[in-house]
Design a protein around this motif. Sequence first.
Motif, PDB file in Angstrom:
ATOM      1  N   THR A  10       0.839  -1.202   0.000  1.00 14.68           N
ATOM      2  CA  THR A  10       0.000   0.000   0.000  1.00 14.68           C
ATOM      3  C   THR A  10       0.870   1.245   0.000  1.00 14.68           C
ATOM      4  O   THR A  10       1.996   1.219   0.497  1.00 14.68           O
ATOM      5  N   THR A  11       0.334   2.325  -0.586  1.00 15.10           N
ATOM      6  CA  THR A  11       1.058   3.599  -0.517  1.00 15.10           C
ATOM      7  C   THR A  11       0.236   4.597   0.308  1.00 15.10           C
ATOM      8  O   THR A  11       0.584   5.764   0.413  1.00 15.10           O
ATOM      9  N   LYS A  12      -0.884   4.091   0.861  1.00 18.35           N
ATOM     10  CA  LYS A  12      -1.758   4.983   1.622  1.00 18.35           C
ATOM     11  C   LYS A  12      -1.424   4.917   3.105  1.00 18.35           C
ATOM     12  O   LYS A  12      -1.052   3.848   3.601  1.00 18.35           O
TER      13      LYS A  12
HETATM   14  P1  ADP Z   1      -5.042  -0.134  -0.291  1.00 22.47           P
HETATM   15  O1  ADP Z   1      -6.170   0.545  -0.990  1.00 22.47           O
HETATM   16  O2  ADP Z   1      -5.374  -0.570   1.102  1.00 22.47           O
HETATM   17  O3  ADP Z   1      -3.742   0.619  -0.355  1.00 22.47           O
HETATM   18  P2  ADP Z   1      -5.059  -1.870  -2.579  1.00 22.47           P
HETATM   19  O4  ADP Z   1      -4.540  -3.259  -2.762  1.00 22.47           O
HETATM   20  O5  ADP Z   1      -6.478  -1.651  -2.945  1.00 22.47           O
HETATM   21  O6  ADP Z   1      -4.768  -1.513  -1.071  1.00 22.47           O
HETATM   22  O7  ADP Z   1      -4.143  -0.892  -3.400  1.00 22.47           O
HETATM   23  C1  ADP Z   1      -2.752  -1.022  -3.364  1.00 22.47           C
HETATM   24  C2  ADP Z   1      -2.091   0.224  -3.902  1.00 22.47           C
HETATM   25  O8  ADP Z   1      -2.342   0.340  -5.305  1.00 22.47           O
HETATM   26  C3  ADP Z   1      -2.596   1.507  -3.321  1.00 22.47           C
HETATM   27  O9  ADP Z   1      -1.975   1.817  -2.083  1.00 22.47           O
HETATM   28  C4  ADP Z   1      -2.213   2.520  -4.412  1.00 22.47           C
HETATM   29  O10 ADP Z   1      -0.856   2.891  -4.298  1.00 22.47           O
HETATM   30  C5  ADP Z   1      -2.348   1.716  -5.682  1.00 22.47           C
HETATM   31  N1  ADP Z   1      -3.611   2.002  -6.379  1.00 22.47           N
HETATM   32  C6  ADP Z   1      -4.721   1.220  -6.385  1.00 22.47           C
HETATM   33  N2  ADP Z   1      -5.695   1.785  -7.142  1.00 22.47           N
HETATM   34  C7  ADP Z   1      -5.196   2.935  -7.609  1.00 22.47           C
HETATM   35  C8  ADP Z   1      -5.714   4.009  -8.470  1.00 22.47           C
HETATM   36  N3  ADP Z   1      -6.949   3.962  -8.989  1.00 22.47           N
HETATM   37  N4  ADP Z   1      -4.897   5.037  -8.751  1.00 22.47           N
HETATM   38  C9  ADP Z   1      -3.643   5.108  -8.236  1.00 22.47           C
HETATM   39  N5  ADP Z   1      -3.099   4.144  -7.453  1.00 22.47           N
HETATM   40  C10 ADP Z   1      -3.862   3.098  -7.137  1.00 22.47           C
END
Ligand code: ADP
Length: 538
Positions: free
Chosen positions: A482-484
């Motif tokens: 994750t980047t969040k």
């Molecule tokens: P989370 O939402 O908990 O971080 P996800 O597996 O859904 O876990 O997403 C992993 C990562 O993929 C996110 O942290 C983000 O960096 C990237 N990501 C996912 N969807 C998008 C998007 N629509 N636009 C930009 N980055 C995205």
Amino acid sequence: METSLLDLEGHEFVLSNLPPSPTHKRLALGIVFALLVVFVVSAPFATLPIRRIDAFVPAYATAIFVNDLITAALLFAHFAIVPSGALLALASGYLLTALIVIPWALTFPGVFSPGGLLGAGLQSTAWLNAIWHVGFPLFVIAYSLLKEADSVQRFSRVIRPAILASVGLVAAFVGSATALVTVGGRIMPALMFNEERTANFAYYLNVPIMALVALALVLLWVRVRSVLDLWLMVVMCAYATEAALQLFPVPTRFSVGWYAGRVCGLLSGSLVLLILLQQITMLYGQLLHAVLGQRREREARLMTGDAISASIAHEVKQPLGAIVTNASAGLNLLKSAEPDIDMAEEAFRDIVSDGHRAAAVIDNIRTLYRKGTQTWTSLDVNNVVRQALALVDDSLRTHRVDVRADFSAQLPLVRGEQVQLQQVLVNLITNAIDSMATSDGERVLSIRSELHHSGYVMVSVEDTGKGLDPGAADRIFNPLFTTKTHGMGMGLAICRSIVEAHEGELWVTAKPVGGATFHFTVPVEAAGASDRALPLRV
Ligand code: ADP
């Protein structure tokens, strides 16, 4: 502890059960051939005297002592793991040769004193040599006879006493034999004419030695099972060569035959030790691999545990958020001066359906990780997308996202699990909202459904957010990436598992200017397919 050791009997990772590899067989054959060459080459010159090398006997005796003592120790240690009578007999045999070589060297005339130590006579050393060469094949015969007998049960409770008794008995035997050949040496039949020439009786003694060696060889041959059996056969061949060289034609000490025989003796002393060490090293390597593999597996399992809890938290967060929002809205509606019962009822209905959805999501996650089965039904993908949009409606409105839907009207039905496909869409849309919430530009969510090539329906979810972080595209589908700040990194991993379980694909494409597009495919329903349980490939 001992019961678990008993279970090892018959397993291939037990040293005494390891089957010989083709390389071992070839090597053993090569050594037997080399022994034959040694015999053929040295036999004609067997009586040819070579200069007496004073250091030879002590050096040879030390080598035999060290080799055979280590071999005996390894075999006793192996007996402690697999307490079979055969191993005990073999270990005792090696202990006998290791111990008997001590008085053999001490009594050897001219080595430590002109007539030999321990009050030795002319016959003492030769008789010790005879006892040694009769004794060892007898232990090998005992080994091959006991091999088939199930003696593990009998010895399993008395491992230590059995080892101590064996060591004590062998030591007592060697002590008594030494006393007999030194003190009573004068009344024993003469094996030597003088310090170098052998008497006729030695010939007759060599016959039973050869017979015992031949018997041991035959018994090992008919019951050869393990790499240990194979190398004991080679050892017996070395004994046979040694005995044969001593028979030819008038054996003399410090002759070609005598030295060649001793070399064969040393070879037979070292072979089993070398093989034991090689096998132990190999088993150690395998053990290391197994332990590392087990550790990796445990870490993977822990990781799965993390992933499961993270998925549950991740997936349940959305319906729970909706429940809280609807509950607050319902309360406000009821608390106002003129309560709007209809609106409040609607909010509570939403709470009920969100509660059911949370329960369904948890059930689905359990199925996902349990590799269980799901009942798939015929689905209209456009409907699934509409339901997903309705579920995230609040969030879309809160973040002022403009939704543009482009549904293909003539889409065929697909087969799948409705709640799971909804989960995929909710995750993709929530990620798109998150991405757009952090950028200042316009916020447009475009959802498109179309017929993809070769019988697949494709759904694309496109946003105008900040796009993918450079270098992250490969990793975003990995669990826990994750980047969040408050992200769990499970959403896309779950989406991919679900889509792949539906025999479709999920991938992402970056847009040239900001934003990302996620696509997934689901196979079109085959004609005649009915509702049935299909396995999830997760
Ligand atoms: P989370 O939402 O908990 O971080 P996800 O597996 O859904 O876990 O997403 C992993 C990562 O993929 C996110 O942290 C983000 O960096 C990237 N990501 C996912 N969807 C998008 C998007 N629509 N636009 C930009 N980055 C995205």
